[in-house]
Design a protein around this motif. Structure first.
Motif, PDB file in Angstrom:
ATOM      1  N   SER A   1      13.175   2.311  13.435  1.00  0.00           N
ATOM      2  CA  SER A   1      12.209   2.590  12.366  1.00  0.00           C
ATOM      3  C   SER A   1      11.528   3.938  12.519  1.00  0.00           C
ATOM      4  CB  SER A   1      11.149   1.484  12.318  1.00  0.00           C
ATOM      5  OG  SER A   1      11.731   0.242  11.994  1.00  0.00           O
TER       6      SER A   1
ATOM      7  N   THR B   1      12.542   6.455   9.963  1.00  0.00           N
ATOM      8  CA  THR B   1      12.421   5.985   8.581  1.00  0.00           C
ATOM      9  C   THR B   1      10.981   6.110   8.112  1.00  0.00           C
ATOM     10  OG1 THR B   1      11.829   3.669   9.013  1.00  0.00           O
ATOM     11  CG2 THR B   1      14.156   4.263   9.253  1.00  0.00           C
ATOM     12  N   CYS B   2      10.710   5.650   6.894  1.00  0.00           N
ATOM     13  CA  CYS B   2       9.338   5.684   6.394  1.00  0.00           C
ATOM     14  C   CYS B   2       8.453   4.631   7.064  1.00  0.00           C
ATOM     15  CB  CYS B   2       9.315   5.501   4.885  1.00  0.00           C
ATOM     16  SG  CYS B   2       9.925   3.892   4.315  1.00  0.00           S
ATOM     17  N   ARG B   3       9.034   3.806   7.919  1.00  0.00           N
ATOM     18  CA  ARG B   3       8.250   2.856   8.730  1.00  0.00           C
ATOM     19  C   ARG B   3       7.831   3.500  10.039  1.00  0.00           C
ATOM     20  NH1 ARG B   3       5.977  -1.548   7.144  1.00  0.00           N
ATOM     21  NH2 ARG B   3       6.834  -2.989   8.698  1.00  0.00           N
TER      22      ARG B   3
ATOM     23  N   ASN C   1       9.342   9.275  10.311  1.00  0.00           N
ATOM     24  CA  ASN C   1      10.388   9.750   9.392  1.00  0.00           C
ATOM     25  C   ASN C   1      11.017  11.053   9.881  1.00  0.00           C
ATOM     26  OD1 ASN C   1      12.008   9.305   7.195  1.00  0.00           O
ATOM     27  ND2 ASN C   1      10.427   9.614   5.652  1.00  0.00           N
TER      28      ASN C   1
ATOM     29  N   CYS D   1      14.112   4.363   3.232  1.00  0.00           N
ATOM     30  CA  CYS D   1      12.832   3.843   2.734  1.00  0.00           C
ATOM     31  C   CYS D   1      13.097   2.997   1.491  1.00  0.00           C
ATOM     32  CB  CYS D   1      11.875   4.992   2.417  1.00  0.00           C
ATOM     33  SG  CYS D   1      10.159   4.460   2.175  1.00  0.00           S
TER      34      CYS D   1
ATOM     35  N   THR E   1      12.949   0.266  -1.426  1.00  0.00           N
ATOM     36  CA  THR E   1      11.802  -0.340  -2.114  1.00  0.00           C
ATOM     37  C   THR E   1      11.939  -1.852  -2.242  1.00  0.00           C
ATOM     38  OG1 THR E   1      12.885   0.087  -4.241  1.00  0.00           O
ATOM     39  CG2 THR E   1      11.346   1.761  -3.419  1.00  0.00           C
TER      40      THR E   1
ATOM     41  N   ARG F   1      13.537  -2.822   4.866  1.00  0.00           N
ATOM     42  CA  ARG F   1      12.116  -2.482   4.798  1.00  0.00           C
ATOM     43  C   ARG F   1      11.259  -3.378   5.666  1.00  0.00           C
ATOM     44  NH1 ARG F   1       8.999  -2.858  -0.900  1.00  0.00           N
ATOM     45  NH2 ARG F   1       9.354  -5.064  -0.452  1.00  0.00           N
TER      46      ARG F   1
END
Length: 194
Positions: A44, A47-49, A52, A122, A124, A176
């Motif tokens: 993660s 990633t956007c978690r 990034n 990322c 949705t 996600r």
């Protein structure tokens, strides 16, 4: 006469396959990251978690006549149009290695508000998304100068036509609901010194 014509056609195709800059299915090579294996979930952190940051990459077995490399990263199982979403595109790499978090020498636009640079997974939705990073080995006549800053993957594909010597794929997944990660994950033991 028909048999003779077929023989000449086959000979032409064989000779054509040896033209420099023409990609061959036998010239695939290997790309890896020291943080995850091919087919695994990407940590993660990339990633956007997480922050990034782009992962490190290194490749081997590429054709010895390769003069530069290009890269395309995409979500190959996007569940909203377009079905493939571009996350990262660039060219002009001279070395077969990229450190994590470092930009590419020349970067094109992604499918995220037409911005350049790495855009990590990322999604949705809560589905598992599959991604690929492809490295293209290019010959010495690749017209990099013809690509303007913020060129698209279509521009890059057009410029690479007839100049690709081989390619390598690194495939991974993300969802996600994966736990967030704010610290750099440990490197794989086998590649800790890579």
């Amino acid at each position: 006469k028909m048999m003779l014509g077929l023989q000449w056609t086959n000979l032409f195709l064989i000779l054509l396959s040896f033209i420099p800059g023409r990609e061959s299915a036998n010239l695939n090579f290997t790309v890896e990251s020291s943080f995850f294996n091919d087919g695994e979930f990407i940590p993660s952190y990339f990633t956007c978690r997480g922050p990034n940051e782009s992962p490190d990459l290194y490749w081997s077995g590429y054709p010895p006549e390769s003069q530069s490399f290009a890269l395309v990263m995409k979500d190959v199982s996007s569940f909203v149009p377009p079905k493939e979403r571009i996350h990262w595109v660039g060219w002009g790499m001279q070395s077969p290695k990229l450190d994590f978090g470092k930009p590419l020498p020349h970067e094109g636009v992604s499918d995220f508000q037409n911005t350049a640079g790495y855009r990590g997974p990322c999604p949705t939705d809560d589905k598992v998304h599959n991604y690929s990073i492809t490295i293209f080995a290019l010959d010495d006549s690749f017209p990099a100068f013809s690509l303007a800053p913020l060129s698209s993957t279509r521009d890059l594909a057009s410029a690479m036509r007839g100049h690709r010597l081989g390619r390598a794929h690194l495939r991974f997944a993300f969802r996600r609901t994966r736990p967030p990660m704010v610290s750099l994950p440990p490197r794989k033991t086998s590649h800790a010194a890579a």
